[in-house]
Design a protein around this motif. Structure first.
Motif, mmCIF file in Angstrom:
data_model
loop_
_atom_site.group_PDB
_atom_site.id
_atom_site.type_symbol
_atom_site.label_atom_id
_atom_site.label_comp_id
_atom_site.label_asym_id
_atom_site.label_seq_id
_atom_site.Cartn_x
_atom_site.Cartn_y
_atom_site.Cartn_z
ATOM 1 N N THR A 140 0.753 -1.030 -0.046
ATOM 2 C CA THR A 140 0.088 0.093 0.124
ATOM 3 C C THR A 140 1.011 1.331 -0.138
ATOM 4 O O THR A 140 0.605 2.047 -0.721
ATOM 5 C CB THR A 140 -1.005 0.119 1.163
ATOM 6 O OG1 THR A 140 -1.720 -1.132 1.272
ATOM 7 C CG2 THR A 140 -1.899 1.242 1.261
ATOM 8 N N VAL A 141 2.040 1.410 0.636
ATOM 9 C CA VAL A 141 3.006 2.420 0.939
ATOM 10 C C VAL A 141 3.606 2.625 -0.506
ATOM 11 O O VAL A 141 3.681 3.654 -1.021
ATOM 12 C CB VAL A 141 3.716 2.275 1.946
ATOM 13 C CG1 VAL A 141 4.935 3.317 1.837
ATOM 14 C CG2 VAL A 141 3.210 2.399 3.335
ATOM 15 N N ALA A 142 4.022 1.625 -1.244
ATOM 16 C CA ALA A 142 4.708 1.587 -2.462
ATOM 17 C C ALA A 142 3.808 2.243 -3.490
ATOM 18 O O ALA A 142 4.021 2.920 -4.259
ATOM 19 C CB ALA A 142 5.313 0.074 -2.886
ATOM 20 N N ALA A 143 2.265 1.551 -3.500
ATOM 21 C CA ALA A 143 1.545 1.945 -4.279
ATOM 22 C C ALA A 143 1.139 3.588 -4.208
ATOM 23 O O ALA A 143 1.152 4.318 -5.114
ATOM 24 C CB ALA A 143 -0.018 1.299 -4.088
ATOM 25 N N PHE A 144 0.754 3.928 -3.193
ATOM 26 C CA PHE A 144 0.814 5.485 -2.707
ATOM 27 C C PHE A 144 2.035 6.316 -3.282
ATOM 28 O O PHE A 144 1.787 7.358 -3.906
ATOM 29 C CB PHE A 144 0.871 5.662 -1.035
ATOM 30 C CG PHE A 144 0.613 7.292 -0.753
ATOM 31 C CD1 PHE A 144 -0.637 7.607 -0.576
ATOM 32 C CD2 PHE A 144 1.852 8.107 -0.810
ATOM 33 C CE1 PHE A 144 -0.825 9.068 0.023
ATOM 34 C CE2 PHE A 144 1.619 9.321 -0.385
ATOM 35 C CZ PHE A 144 0.103 9.828 -0.052
ATOM 36 N N THR A 145 3.112 5.994 -3.152
ATOM 37 C CA THR A 145 4.469 6.613 -3.705
ATOM 38 C C THR A 145 4.328 6.705 -5.169
ATOM 39 O O THR A 145 4.752 7.611 -5.708
ATOM 40 C CB THR A 145 5.791 6.015 -2.990
ATOM 41 O OG1 THR A 145 5.551 5.953 -1.540
ATOM 42 C CG2 THR A 145 6.949 6.941 -3.274
#
Length: 353
Positions: A140-145
């Motif tokens: 999820t964090v990687a998708a956000f970034t």
């Protein structure tokens, strides 16, 4: 960030069209490896969902709005090659049916909104997934970034194309500063929508998220009001998860897309989006030409001869979702069948010992 006709001259528009056609051809070939009998219909749904969410302009600054581009979301959910095709289908539907994005600028829009966003977002996503601890939160964090950075990257590409073939004489420093500045803000909205959607799908069916395949983080179960690690799944259980029907996910996603396009879109911001605002402020739109489909019965996301604005926009949104899911699913099923034909040809050509 739909570029209309007249912003970019003919030679650069043609060159962008050739580049876009090449990218689509490569993606059609690459999508054969990404799509299977479960993900092919879901890819059509992803295209329809992106179409619906793009109708929901959100305010980002005084007198300016933004909307989802969708490249990051599509790439993470169904794979980068299929993601390029998803966004390209959306852009085609918008240009032909709704007069949104110039037809002569279709190649420019595919390069900006499909190719650049997918390449940047997925590269950032894969890099962060490798660096962060193995788990769903990291996805999820990687998708956000990845989503956050993909939007100003697309704005930068537009500036480059404008530098090569802009039809007005506006200093590039002003165009670049204004475009990237406002699209950084739009990128925050893109990132929130992407992370929320990817997180929601992972919570229900992580096996359907292309970017989450191979996660080894344990599944969480709620016991006595607390989340605890579930016992490790046996291979048979994992196979059972993969064999589960995708119909509930498909139906839920389609209903959500229809609700967003048919109802929620009425409450979207009416302010011009980032490119429209910059174009008006800097004079980029001085030579814009009328869209070839301006007289379409669905132009400007309204149904011709339906006077009620809420009903007209809602019907247009529903028609758009239906057309996009139909065309997208047809494309992806065709690609899937081609993959099956290729595998059959390879197996029959293999020498028998």
């Amino acid at each position: 960030m739909h570029v209309p006709d007249g912003f970019i001259d003919a030679p650069v528009s043609i060159a962008a069209g050739v580049a876009a056609a090449g990218a689509v051809a490569v993606s059609l070939r690459g999508a054969r490896r990404e799509l299977d009998e479960r993900t092919a219909p879901l890819a059509g749904l992803v295209a329809a969902f992106i179409f619906a969410v793009q109708m929901l302009n959100f305010p980002v600054a005084a007198g300016t709005s933004g909307h989802l581009l969708g490249g990051a979301l599509a790439a993470i959910l169904v794979g980068p090659y299929t993601g390029v095709l998803c966004v390209s289908v959306v852009l085609l539907m918008q240009g032909v049916l709704f007069a949104d994005g110039g037809l002569t600028a279709l190649g420019v829009n595919v390069v900006n909104m499909a190719v650049v966003t997918v390449v940047v977002a997925y590269a950032v996503f894969r890099g962060l997934v490798k660096l962060l601890p193995d788990g769903r939160r990291s996805v999820t964090v990687a998708a956000f970034t990845g989503a956050l950075l993909s939007v100003p990257a697309a704005a930068g590409m537009f500036t480059l194309l404008y530098a090569l073939g802009g039809t007005t004489d506006v200093p590039l420093t002003k165009v670049f500063g204004a475009m990237v500045g406002v699209h950084v803000l739009i990128g925050v909205g893109e990132a929130l929508i992407t992370a929320a959607t990817v997180g929601a799908v992972i919570a229900v069916r992580p096996d359907l998220v292309h970017g989450a395949r191979g996660l080894s983080a344990p599944l969480k179960l709620r016991v006595g009001g607390e989340l605890v690690d579930a016992p490790a799944a046996a291979p048979a259980a994992a196979a059972g998860l993969a064999a589960r029907s995708t119909k509930p996910v498909w139906i839920t996603g389609l209903v959500a897309a229809l609700a967003l396009a048919g109802f929620v879109s009425f409450y979207a911001s009416a302010s011009p989006d980032g490119l429209e605002k910059v174009a008006a402020d800097k004079g980029i739109d001085e030579k814009v030409t009328e869209h070839a489909a301006a007289e379409s019965p669905l132009a400007d996301y309204s149904v011709k001869d339906v006077s009620d604005a809420r009903l007209s926009g809602g019907l247009a949104g529903v028609i758009g979702v239906g057309a996009t899911v139909a065309v997208g699913t047809g494309v992806f099923w065709t690609v899937r069948r081609r993959r099956g034909a290729d595998l059959t040809a390879v197996s029959t050509a293999a020498p028998v010992a």
